[in-house]
Write a protein that holds these residues in place. Sequence first.
Motif, PDB file in Angstrom:
ATOM      1  N   MET A   1       0.942  -1.148   0.010  1.00 47.10           N
ATOM      2  CA  MET A   1      -0.039  -0.062   0.050  1.00 47.10           C
ATOM      3  C   MET A   1       0.843   1.332  -0.069  1.00 47.10           C
ATOM      4  SD  MET A   1      -2.946  -1.480   0.220  1.00 47.10           S
ATOM      5  CE  MET A   1      -3.925  -2.957   0.405  1.00 47.10           C
ATOM      6  N   HIS A   2       0.507   2.043  -0.832  1.00 45.84           N
ATOM      7  CA  HIS A   2       1.394   3.289  -0.917  1.00 45.84           C
ATOM      8  C   HIS A   2       1.153   4.490   0.341  1.00 45.84           C
ATOM      9  CE1 HIS A   2       3.421   6.641  -2.556  1.00 45.84           C
ATOM     10  NE2 HIS A   2       2.583   7.453  -2.564  1.00 45.84           N
ATOM     11  N   ASP A   3       2.352   4.783   0.775  1.00 51.70           N
ATOM     12  CA  ASP A   3       2.318   5.681   1.836  1.00 51.70           C
ATOM     13  C   ASP A   3       2.591   7.166   1.478  1.00 51.70           C
ATOM     14  OD1 ASP A   3       4.730   6.396   4.608  1.00 51.70           O
ATOM     15  OD2 ASP A   3       2.630   7.035   4.287  1.00 51.70           O
ATOM     16  N   GLY A   4       1.630   8.121   1.172  1.00 52.88           N
ATOM     17  CA  GLY A   4       1.925   9.148   0.678  1.00 52.88           C
ATOM     18  C   GLY A   4       1.722  10.367   1.418  1.00 52.88           C
ATOM     19  N   SER A   5       2.242  11.579   1.143  1.00 55.84           N
ATOM     20  CA  SER A   5       1.893  12.787   1.782  1.00 55.84           C
ATOM     21  C   SER A   5       1.148  14.007   0.764  1.00 55.84           C
ATOM     22  CB  SER A   5       3.116  13.437   2.313  1.00 55.84           C
ATOM     23  OG  SER A   5       4.020  13.777   1.260  1.00 55.84           O
ATOM     24  N   PRO A   6       0.498  14.812   1.529  1.00 57.20           N
ATOM     25  CA  PRO A   6      -0.324  15.622   0.792  1.00 57.20           C
ATOM     26  C   PRO A   6       0.417  16.582   0.080  1.00 57.20           C
ATOM     27  CG  PRO A   6      -0.405  16.021   3.015  1.00 57.20           C
ATOM     28  CD  PRO A   6       0.346  15.264   2.888  1.00 57.20           C
ATOM     29  N   ASP A   7       1.853  16.468  -0.489  1.00 52.00           N
ATOM     30  CA  ASP A   7       2.388  17.266  -1.220  1.00 52.00           C
ATOM     31  C   ASP A   7       1.593  17.761  -2.597  1.00 52.00           C
ATOM     32  OD1 ASP A   7       4.284  17.334   0.887  1.00 52.00           O
ATOM     33  OD2 ASP A   7       5.604  15.952  -0.428  1.00 52.00           O
ATOM     34  N   GLY A   8       1.975  18.977  -3.125  1.00 56.96           N
ATOM     35  CA  GLY A   8       1.544  18.916  -4.538  1.00 56.96           C
ATOM     36  C   GLY A   8       2.167  17.929  -5.344  1.00 56.96           C
ATOM     37  N   GLY A   9       1.535  17.562  -6.536  1.00 57.89           N
ATOM     38  CA  GLY A   9       2.162  16.657  -7.276  1.00 57.89           C
ATOM     39  C   GLY A   9       1.154  16.967  -8.760  1.00 57.89           C
ATOM     40  N   VAL A  50      -1.440 -14.669   9.033  1.00 55.95           N
ATOM     41  CA  VAL A  50      -1.107 -14.275   7.803  1.00 55.95           C
ATOM     42  C   VAL A  50      -2.533 -13.179   7.660  1.00 55.95           C
ATOM     43  CG1 VAL A  50      -1.222 -14.690   5.259  1.00 55.95           C
ATOM     44  CG2 VAL A  50      -0.290 -16.541   6.651  1.00 55.95           C
ATOM     45  N   SER A  51      -2.015 -12.076   7.814  1.00 57.88           N
ATOM     46  CA  SER A  51      -3.207 -10.982   7.972  1.00 57.88           C
ATOM     47  C   SER A  51      -3.750 -10.929   6.420  1.00 57.88           C
ATOM     48  CB  SER A  51      -2.500  -9.524   8.157  1.00 57.88           C
ATOM     49  OG  SER A  51      -2.331  -9.766   9.481  1.00 57.88           O
ATOM     50  N   PHE A  52      -4.955 -10.181   6.266  1.00 54.87           N
ATOM     51  CA  PHE A  52      -5.534 -10.100   5.088  1.00 54.87           C
ATOM     52  C   PHE A  52      -5.648  -8.485   4.563  1.00 54.87           C
ATOM     53  CE2 PHE A  52      -9.665 -10.557   2.199  1.00 54.87           C
ATOM     54  CZ  PHE A  52      -8.972 -10.344   1.145  1.00 54.87           C
ATOM     55  N   PRO A  53      -4.434  -7.843   4.129  1.00 49.64           N
ATOM     56  CA  PRO A  53      -4.534  -6.225   3.835  1.00 49.64           C
ATOM     57  C   PRO A  53      -5.578  -5.904   2.919  1.00 49.64           C
ATOM     58  CG  PRO A  53      -2.662  -7.396   2.736  1.00 49.64           C
ATOM     59  CD  PRO A  53      -3.410  -8.427   3.434  1.00 49.64           C
ATOM     60  N   VAL A  54      -6.104  -4.744   3.271  1.00 51.50           N
ATOM     61  CA  VAL A  54      -7.180  -4.463   2.507  1.00 51.50           C
ATOM     62  C   VAL A  54      -6.775  -2.694   2.116  1.00 51.50           C
ATOM     63  CG1 VAL A  54      -8.544  -3.456   4.326  1.00 51.50           C
ATOM     64  CG2 VAL A  54      -9.581  -4.120   2.228  1.00 51.50           C
ATOM     65  N   ALA A  55      -7.296  -2.185   0.917  1.00 55.39           N
ATOM     66  CA  ALA A  55      -7.048  -0.792   0.671  1.00 55.39           C
ATOM     67  C   ALA A  55      -8.153   0.079   1.450  1.00 55.39           C
ATOM     68  CB  ALA A  55      -7.572  -0.715  -0.810  1.00 55.39           C
ATOM     69  N   ARG A  56      -7.885   0.008   2.622  1.00 62.29           N
ATOM     70  CA  ARG A  56      -8.592   0.863   3.665  1.00 62.29           C
ATOM     71  C   ARG A  56      -7.579   1.438   4.713  1.00 62.29           C
ATOM     72  NH1 ARG A  56     -14.916  -0.461   5.083  1.00 62.29           N
ATOM     73  NH2 ARG A  56     -15.535  -1.091   2.595  1.00 62.29           N
ATOM     74  N   HIS A  57      -7.613   2.708   4.930  1.00 66.37           N
ATOM     75  CA  HIS A  57      -6.396   3.275   5.493  1.00 66.37           C
ATOM     76  C   HIS A  57      -6.639   4.065   6.666  1.00 66.37           C
ATOM     77  CE1 HIS A  57      -5.432   2.479   1.285  1.00 66.37           C
ATOM     78  NE2 HIS A  57      -4.253   2.211   1.675  1.00 66.37           N
ATOM     79  N   ALA A  58      -5.547   4.398   7.619  1.00 62.14           N
ATOM     80  CA  ALA A  58      -5.544   5.201   8.754  1.00 62.14           C
ATOM     81  C   ALA A  58      -4.540   6.268   8.142  1.00 62.14           C
ATOM     82  CB  ALA A  58      -4.894   4.366   9.996  1.00 62.14           C
ATOM     83  N   PRO A 174      -1.671 -13.331  -4.832  1.00 62.17           N
ATOM     84  CA  PRO A 174      -2.741 -13.147  -5.953  1.00 62.17           C
ATOM     85  C   PRO A 174      -3.711 -12.054  -5.502  1.00 62.17           C
ATOM     86  CG  PRO A 174      -3.079 -15.085  -4.796  1.00 62.17           C
ATOM     87  CD  PRO A 174      -1.816 -14.598  -4.052  1.00 62.17           C
ATOM     88  N   ALA A 175      -4.332 -11.686  -6.482  1.00 60.01           N
ATOM     89  CA  ALA A 175      -5.507 -10.766  -6.366  1.00 60.01           C
ATOM     90  C   ALA A 175      -6.924 -11.639  -5.502  1.00 60.01           C
ATOM     91  CB  ALA A 175      -6.077 -10.165  -7.539  1.00 60.01           C
ATOM     92  N   ALA A 300     -14.466  -4.955  -1.106  1.00 63.43           N
ATOM     93  CA  ALA A 300     -13.269  -4.241  -0.999  1.00 63.43           C
ATOM     94  C   ALA A 300     -12.223  -5.201  -1.806  1.00 63.43           C
ATOM     95  CB  ALA A 300     -12.745  -4.064   0.465  1.00 63.43           C
ATOM     96  N   ARG A 301     -11.201  -4.720  -2.154  1.00 61.90           N
ATOM     97  CA  ARG A 301     -10.254  -5.253  -2.899  1.00 61.90           C
ATOM     98  C   ARG A 301      -9.007  -5.419  -1.792  1.00 61.90           C
ATOM     99  NH1 ARG A 301      -4.954  -5.020  -4.749  1.00 61.90           N
ATOM    100  NH2 ARG A 301      -4.585  -6.318  -6.578  1.00 61.90           N
ATOM    101  N   GLY A 302      -8.780  -6.890  -1.689  1.00 62.31           N
ATOM    102  CA  GLY A 302      -7.798  -7.102  -0.548  1.00 62.31           C
ATOM    103  C   GLY A 302      -6.434  -7.578  -1.334  1.00 62.31           C
ATOM    104  N   GLY A 303      -5.384  -7.538  -0.434  1.00 57.29           N
ATOM    105  CA  GLY A 303      -4.025  -7.852  -1.157  1.00 57.29           C
ATOM    106  C   GLY A 303      -3.341  -6.548  -1.157  1.00 57.29           C
ATOM    107  N   CYS A 304      -1.915  -6.765  -1.346  1.00 54.31           N
ATOM    108  CA  CYS A 304      -0.964  -5.708  -1.627  1.00 54.31           C
ATOM    109  C   CYS A 304      -0.535  -5.448  -3.203  1.00 54.31           C
ATOM    110  CB  CYS A 304       0.262  -6.385  -1.058  1.00 54.31           C
ATOM    111  SG  CYS A 304       0.001  -6.434   0.820  1.00 54.31           S
ATOM    112  N   PRO A 305      -0.063  -4.316  -3.447  1.00 49.37           N
ATOM    113  CA  PRO A 305       0.326  -4.226  -4.757  1.00 49.37           C
ATOM    114  C   PRO A 305       1.317  -4.829  -5.180  1.00 49.37           C
ATOM    115  CG  PRO A 305       0.851  -2.231  -3.285  1.00 49.37           C
ATOM    116  CD  PRO A 305       0.017  -3.010  -2.597  1.00 49.37           C
TER     117      PRO A 305
END
Length: 305
Positions: A1-9, A50-58, A174-175, A300-305
Amino acid sequence: MHDGSPDGGPGRAPPGRGAARAYAGVCHGTLGELFQGPLRYEGVRHIALVSFPVARHAWAYFVPDGDAALGALPAGEKSARAVRLLLERHGRALPPGRWHAHSELDVGVGMASSTADIVASLRCASRVLGLPLDRRAVQEILAGIERADSVFLDEFAVYLSARHRVVRGLGPGPALHAAFVTEPGTVDTGAVTPLLLPHYERRHAEYDRTLTDLVKGFTAGDARAVARAATASAALSQEVLPKAAFDEVLAHREGFGADGVFVAHTGSLLGYLFSAPPPPALKGELSAFFRSLGHQCSFARGGCP
């Protein structure tokens, strides 16, 4: 999962003239686990996940503010402790500023909300001060705070939650796509551990086979094999921490064409696993089914990129 910051882009406007630059840390959560059970490691049996990562974030945000108190820490007790440990580790202090937080993760249901809050706060603080934050540092800080999930990783892994040890990385995997619900109530992981350990000892052979099958599925990139192993782990969990709707959900798996069933083993989530996204018509059928059981269905889509 991408860890981003709110910079301009690209496609985003930079902060307005004179506005304070906000820093951010982001961490994904989980939808329970594909496996939770015993694993012998260095001669001792531990609880492995074996955790099931998901595209929901903190998210954790820090906004510098000269009028704010010096040494401000995140509001959450565990997140504040984690940031304090990071600062002590490097002999640094934060500038005056204000912390803010946001989360898409429900608390106490099996989404690793607490660990995700901690990791997001650590990532934010490290960006404010330009500090390194590698996997080892995160694990050592978490070890001083709580039993944790592996949400700081960008891959699936066999992970010892109490030892904070990655036994085996499983890659991006796998997805997998989930249709899931949350049953009422919350679960205190620490409180149920005494129930789990005798169960794990009785059924350790079945858990060993299940974990072996799961790892083989990841190695082969076979989503259906992963889903079958997750179903076996969920069924074993049902013997000690049952979900009210589990039997009904399992009985309808084939009818919905789901590849498996998963749960939060020490939480209140349960649902179906699909190797392909369910089409709109099937989403409607699943939603109606879960509503008949008294629950709101989410996807939700689970898994890692």
